[in-house]
Structure formats: structure tokens, C-alpha cells
Scaffold this motif. Structure first.
Motif, PDB file in Angstrom:
ATOM      1  N   LYS A 192       0.815  -1.219   0.000  1.00 17.14           N
ATOM      2  CA  LYS A 192       0.000   0.000   0.000  1.00 17.14           C
ATOM      3  C   LYS A 192       0.848   1.267   0.000  1.00 17.14           C
ATOM      4  CE  LYS A 192      -0.557  -0.049   5.050  1.00 17.14           C
ATOM      5  NZ  LYS A 192      -1.536  -0.098   6.142  1.00 17.14           N
ATOM      6  N   LYS A 193       2.131   1.146   0.325  1.00 15.46           N
ATOM      7  CA  LYS A 193       3.020   2.308   0.340  1.00 15.46           C
ATOM      8  C   LYS A 193       3.704   2.538  -1.002  1.00 15.46           C
ATOM      9  CE  LYS A 193       4.102   2.169   5.296  1.00 15.46           C
ATOM     10  NZ  LYS A 193       5.191   2.116   6.303  1.00 15.46           N
ATOM     11  N   ARG A 194       3.511   1.634  -1.942  1.00 11.20           N
ATOM     12  CA  ARG A 194       4.201   1.764  -3.214  1.00 11.20           C
ATOM     13  C   ARG A 194       3.634   2.902  -4.050  1.00 11.20           C
ATOM     14  NH1 ARG A 194       4.785  -4.699  -4.763  1.00 11.20           N
ATOM     15  NH2 ARG A 194       6.302  -5.191  -3.099  1.00 11.20           N
ATOM     16  N   GLN A 195       4.523   3.649  -4.657  1.00 13.63           N
ATOM     17  CA  GLN A 195       4.103   4.785  -5.463  1.00 13.63           C
ATOM     18  C   GLN A 195       3.611   4.353  -6.842  1.00 13.63           C
ATOM     19  OE1 GLN A 195       7.486   7.415  -5.568  1.00 13.63           O
ATOM     20  NE2 GLN A 195       7.364   7.926  -3.381  1.00 13.63           N
ATOM     21  N   HIS A 196       4.002   3.156  -7.272  1.00  9.17           N
ATOM     22  CA  HIS A 196       3.584   2.657  -8.587  1.00  9.17           C
ATOM     23  C   HIS A 196       3.058   1.229  -8.431  1.00  9.17           C
ATOM     24  CE1 HIS A 196       5.544   6.091 -10.551  1.00  9.17           C
ATOM     25  NE2 HIS A 196       6.542   5.888  -9.715  1.00  9.17           N
ATOM     26  N   PRO A 197       1.895   1.067  -7.851  1.00 12.74           N
ATOM     27  CA  PRO A 197       1.364  -0.287  -7.624  1.00 12.74           C
ATOM     28  C   PRO A 197       1.125  -1.066  -8.917  1.00 12.74           C
ATOM     29  CG  PRO A 197      -0.314   1.388  -7.195  1.00 12.74           C
ATOM     30  CD  PRO A 197       0.972   2.113  -7.355  1.00 12.74           C
ATOM     31  N   GLU A 198       0.949  -0.365 -10.024  1.00 11.08           N
ATOM     32  CA  GLU A 198       0.727  -1.045 -11.291  1.00 11.08           C
ATOM     33  C   GLU A 198       2.008  -1.729 -11.807  1.00 11.08           C
ATOM     34  OE1 GLU A 198       2.209   3.049 -12.298  1.00 11.08           O
ATOM     35  OE2 GLU A 198       0.882   2.122 -10.810  1.00 11.08           O
ATOM     36  N   LEU A 199       3.156  -1.392 -11.228  1.00  7.83           N
ATOM     37  CA  LEU A 199       4.441  -1.979 -11.634  1.00  7.83           C
ATOM     38  C   LEU A 199       4.956  -2.921 -10.552  1.00  7.83           C
ATOM     39  CD1 LEU A 199       6.127   1.249 -13.083  1.00  7.83           C
ATOM     40  CD2 LEU A 199       4.901  -0.531 -14.347  1.00  7.83           C
ATOM     41  N   GLU A 200       4.091  -3.731 -10.045  1.00  7.64           N
ATOM     42  CA  GLU A 200       4.443  -4.605  -8.924  1.00  7.64           C
ATOM     43  C   GLU A 200       5.633  -5.515  -9.232  1.00  7.64           C
ATOM     44  OE1 GLU A 200       2.435  -8.150  -6.211  1.00  7.64           O
ATOM     45  OE2 GLU A 200       1.173  -6.920  -7.506  1.00  7.64           O
ATOM     46  N   SER A 201       5.734  -5.990 -10.463  1.00  2.00           N
ATOM     47  CA  SER A 201       6.802  -6.936 -10.811  1.00  2.00           C
ATOM     48  C   SER A 201       8.190  -6.292 -10.804  1.00  2.00           C
ATOM     49  CB  SER A 201       6.533  -7.548 -12.184  1.00  2.00           C
ATOM     50  OG  SER A 201       6.512  -6.537 -13.185  1.00  2.00           O
ATOM     51  N   LEU A 202       8.243  -4.953 -10.819  1.00  5.11           N
ATOM     52  CA  LEU A 202       9.544  -4.275 -10.862  1.00  5.11           C
ATOM     53  C   LEU A 202      10.128  -4.022  -9.473  1.00  5.11           C
ATOM     54  CD1 LEU A 202       8.958  -1.559 -13.634  1.00  5.11           C
ATOM     55  CD2 LEU A 202       9.693  -3.940 -13.889  1.00  5.11           C
ATOM     56  N   TYR A 203       9.345  -4.185  -8.439  1.00  2.65           N
ATOM     57  CA  TYR A 203       9.808  -3.823  -7.096  1.00  2.65           C
ATOM     58  C   TYR A 203      10.777  -4.875  -6.545  1.00  2.65           C
ATOM     59  CZ  TYR A 203       6.855   0.247  -6.436  1.00  2.65           C
ATOM     60  OH  TYR A 203       6.289   1.510  -6.529  1.00  2.65           O
ATOM     61  N   ARG A 204      11.853  -4.372  -5.925  1.00  2.00           N
ATOM     62  CA  ARG A 204      12.826  -5.222  -5.249  1.00  2.00           C
ATOM     63  C   ARG A 204      13.058  -4.652  -3.853  1.00  2.00           C
ATOM     64  NH1 ARG A 204      11.400  -7.182  -9.204  1.00  2.00           N
ATOM     65  NH2 ARG A 204      12.580  -8.144 -10.918  1.00  2.00           N
ATOM     66  N   TYR A 205      12.945  -5.526  -2.885  1.00  2.00           N
ATOM     67  CA  TYR A 205      13.081  -5.106  -1.483  1.00  2.00           C
ATOM     68  C   TYR A 205      14.547  -5.122  -1.055  1.00  2.00           C
ATOM     69  CZ  TYR A 205      12.913  -5.484   3.620  1.00  2.00           C
ATOM     70  OH  TYR A 205      13.122  -5.314   4.960  1.00  2.00           O
ATOM     71  N   ILE A 206      14.988  -4.051  -0.399  1.00  2.00           N
ATOM     72  CA  ILE A 206      16.344  -3.963   0.149  1.00  2.00           C
ATOM     73  C   ILE A 206      16.240  -3.928   1.665  1.00  2.00           C
ATOM     74  CG2 ILE A 206      18.467  -2.610   0.299  1.00  2.00           C
ATOM     75  CD1 ILE A 206      18.017  -1.604  -2.444  1.00  2.00           C
TER      76      ILE A 206
END
Length: 436
Positions: free
Chosen positions: A249-263
Motif C-alpha cells: 500500500k506504500k508503493r508509489q507505482h502499484p501497477e508496476l508490482e513486478s519491478l519492485y525489489r526489497y532492500i
């Protein structure tokens, strides 16, 4: 004036110019080097650059031509040495490189390797930052320091270095710092082994406007691309959005979920803050075969219209030249034979030896090799050439054409020769029992 004489006069001119701004290079400007001594600031710095592997007293005798009334004591050298700042010798290293511009690929790209190298120092079990306890490498334990350096692959020169305690080394942080303080301009391409592959390193290079080609493990590529298996060959771009939060819910681009990588918060990344909780980057992944059933991965941002996968493979292969330069830096130049125990003063000597290495390679690369008939092409015998350049710098040789003398000592070039790397502990040479 011949080219070697120009290089030598340029180096001494850099040292001489430092006397007019000596406040930048001493710890206590109001007191240090204000009295007239045998080892003043100028003589001390020049002596550092001319010092070889012998003990301090012997080196002082040679530098002052064995004149009894002129030779200072080893104690005087140690006292004067304590007044200098490490920036003194980094300044000389950088200025010499700036006076003689490095070669560039296609007149545009500087190929710069980054790698680490360990130096064994005097044993001291009381220093936890450098002491390695008993292991398979040493029955009594040993002390070491770790250097991370930048090396120009085309001009064969050291550009910068960071020295860290052997037990507290952080190659990721060191490379980020080296990229941030890179001063030589142009379009640098930082080439490094898989020990330097991290999002933080990539981001520092991108923010600096630099290029990179860094080898990565298969597992890192799988995580980057979010795939389960890797093909035998690949050349594709991947875009990722880095974040420290796993909350969707904090993601600025939820439509690009596959691009997110957690650090993870324990992993360093300098460009995610409260005001900028996400960082977006675009990376190129190149995978190629180097032997039967053996593959390598390189993460880069080099444009595909200028650099094919085969060219990237060749650039990464050139990185090995820095590995061989470590051998010459340690043994031919004599860096492994330190004249100090503390890390601060050892740093002085490493930077001096890198400057001396550069002084030699600038002259050597200007030396023409006569084409010999036979099976092989020929190259300069680097060991002999460095000894000649060293004697030339120290005024321990008569007049003559340095380039002609260097060109007399040559070796055949035998490409594609490989040897197994031998990892073994070597005891540092004693301070007193040396003869050079």
C-alpha cells in the motif's frame, strides 16, 4: 628534453609546488617543518618516492650518497614522517595522472578496473582490526591490510586507492567512495569482479554519470530478473524499483508490482530516504559462455548500440591486467616490504609505490619495441624496465637514452597462457634483515 626527462621533471615539479601550500599536507601547519633540518618537507617527500625495500638507515645512506655529515638518522625520519598527512601522497598520485592524460577507448571511454589486494604487515595479535587468528593459511595468525584501487586498463596506471584494516574491509563502501571522488573526467567505465556487485554501487555510478560493467553471480541475476533459471546466452535490459518497505500500500507505482525489489535495512543503499522512499534504475544484463559449460554474467549500463555482448566480454577480460599489476606492485616495485607498522604510515608507502609504478609505466609505454622476426611478438621486460626507471628517478645512473636501454630487455608475448592461482600466506620481511 627527452620524454623520460619530461616525466621526471614533471614529478619533481609537482613535489616542489607543494611547498607553497604546505599547510594542506601537514598535521600542524603552525609548527611542522618550520625549522631547518636535513629532512625538511621537500626532502622527506622526495625520499619517500625514491625509497626502496632496504631498512630505513640503509635507504637514507643511499639517498644522501653515503655522505656522513648529510645523512639523517632513522629516528629523525620517523619523527618527520609523523608530521605528514596521507593526502600528501594521494595528491602526488593524482597530479601526475592529470599531467599525462590516459588513453581512451575510441577516444571517449576510460576503462577503469576496481579490485582489492591484501598486504601482510608486521604481526600484532593485539590489533583486532588487522589480526587474522590461526587458520589454514597460518598456524600463528597474521595481520593484513586491504587496498581497493582504481586501475586504468589502457594506460596501466593506478588512479586512486582506499586502504582498510584487513578484518574490517568493506569493498562495496570503498568502491562507492572511489566513484564519488573520481576526478579524471571523460566517460569512465568501472569494471569489477562479482565481489563488487550491489545496487548501491550501481546507483553511485548512475548518479555520477558513469558507466560500469560488473560481474555478478547467477543467484543475483535470478533475483534481479525474478526468474528461476538462466539461459546460456542473454543480453537484455531490466528495470527495477528499489524500496525498503514490503508494504504494497506504500508503493508509489502499484501497477508496476513486478519491478519492485526489497532492500533490507541492514544493507547499505544511500539513495533511499524518507523524502525519496523509492529508487528506480535500469540495468543491462549480459550472459555469455567462456568455456564448455561455464558462463559469466555482467551487469552494465553501457549502450547496446556501441557495446555488443562480445565487446563487453572483452572489456571484462581486460580486468585481469589489474590482477597482474598487483604482482608487480608488491614484488617488482617492493611495496610488500614496508618500513612501518601502523596503517597510517603504511598508507604513505602504498600510495608512493603506486606513484612510482605510474612513473615507470608512463615512460615504458612511450618506449618503442623493435619488431623481432620469429614466432612471437615482443614486449618490454617490465621487471627490468622498472629497475631502470627507478635508478633514473633516484639519479643513480649515468647519462644515456633511457628508452633505448629499456628496449634492450624484452620478452615474448604468449597469449592465452593460464596458471592456477596459488593462495598462500607470506611472512612480511623483517625491518632489519633486508638487502637491496
Amino acid at each position: 628534453m627527452s620524454f623520460p626527462q619530461k616525466v621526471k621533471s614533471t614529478l619533481w615539479a609537482i613535489v616542489n609546488s607543494m611547498t607553497s601550500s604546505m599547510d594542506k599536507f601537514v598535521k600542524n601547519p603552525e609548527k611542522d617543518f618550520t625549522r631547518d633540518r636535513k629532512l625538511g618537507f621537500l626532502q622527506l617527500v622526495r625520499f619517500f618516492l625514491c625509497m626502496e625495500s632496504g631498512c630505513i638507515s640503509h635507504e637514507l645512506l643511499k639517498y644522501f650518497y653515503f655522505l656522513p655529515d648529510e645523512v639523517p638518522t632513522a629516528s629523525a625520519f620517523i619523527q618527520q614522517r609523523a608530521k605528514l598527512r596521507p593526502d600528501t601522497f594521494l595528491h602526488i598520485l593524482r597530479q601526475l595522472n592529470l599531467r599525462f592524460p590516459t588513453q581512451k577507448l575510441w577516444g571517449k571511454y576510460s576503462l577503469i578496473a576496481a579490485d582489492g589486494c591484501e598486504f601482510n604487515i608486521a604481526r600484532n595479535p593485539q590489533d583486532p582490526s588487522t589480526f587474522h587468528p590461526t587458520s589454514g593459511r597460518s598456524k600463528k595468525g597474521f595481520n593484513s591490510i586491504h587496498t581497493i584501487s582504481l586501475y586504468d586498463l589502457l594506460s596501466k596506471r593506478y588512479l586512486d586507492a582506499i586502504i582498510q584494516p584487513g578484518r574490517r574491509k568493506n569493498e562495496f563502501a570503498a568502491l562507492c567512495q572511489l566513484i564519488d571522488r573520481y576526478i579524471y573526467g571523460g566517460s569512465p567505465v568501472f569494471v569489477a569482479d562479482r565481489g563488487f556487485a550491489s545496487y548501491n554501487v550501481f546507483a553511485h555510478a548512475l548518479e555520477k554519470g558513469c558507466f560500469f560493467a560488473i560481474r555478478a553471480k547467477d543467484v543475483n541475476i535470478k533475483r534481479l530478473l525474478a526468474i528461476g533459471s538462466l539461459p546460456s546466452q542473454m543480453d537484455r535490459w531490466a528495470e527495477v524499483i528499489l524500496t525498503r518497505s514490503m508494504a504494497k500500500k506504500k508503493r508509489q507505482h502499484p501497477e508496476l508490482e513486478s519491478l519492485y525489489r526489497y532492500i533490507c535495512k541492514t544493507v547499505s543503499f544511500d539513495f533511499i530516504t524518507e523524502s525519496s522512499p523509492e529508487y528506480r534504475m535500469r540495468l543491462r544484463v549480459v550472459r555469455f559462455q567462456i568455456a564448455e559449460g561455464v558462463y559469466e554474467n555482467v551487469i552494465t549500463n553501457l549502450p547496446e548500440d556501441e557495446f555488443s555482448s562480445e565487446q563487453i566480454r572483452h572489456i571484462y577480460h581486460l580486468r585481469w591486467n589489474q590482477e597482474t599489476s598487483f604482482r608487480d606492485l608488491k614484488h617488482t616495485i617492493g611495496t610488500a616490504n614496508f618500513h612501518a607498522k601502523s596503517q597510517e604510515y603504511i598508507e604513505f608507502e602504498i600510495l608512493c609505490r603506486m606513484t612510482l609504478y605510474n612513473f615507470c609505466t608512463i615512460i615504458i609505454m612511450d618506449t618503442a619495441i623493435k619488431k623481432e622476426t620469429g614466432k612471437w611478438a615482443y614486449q618490454v621486460n617490465l621487471s627490468m624496465a622498472i629497475k631502470i626507471c627507478f635508478a633514473f628517478l633516484s639519479d643513480h645512473m649515468g647519462p644515456g637514452n633511457i628508452n633505448d636501454l629499456i628496449s634492450r630487455y624484452i620478452l615474448p608475448i604468449r597469449p592465452d597462457r593460464t596458471y592456477a592461482r596459488q593462495l598462500r600466506f607470506q611472512v612480511p620481511a623483517s625491518f632489519a634483515y633486508r638487502f637491496v
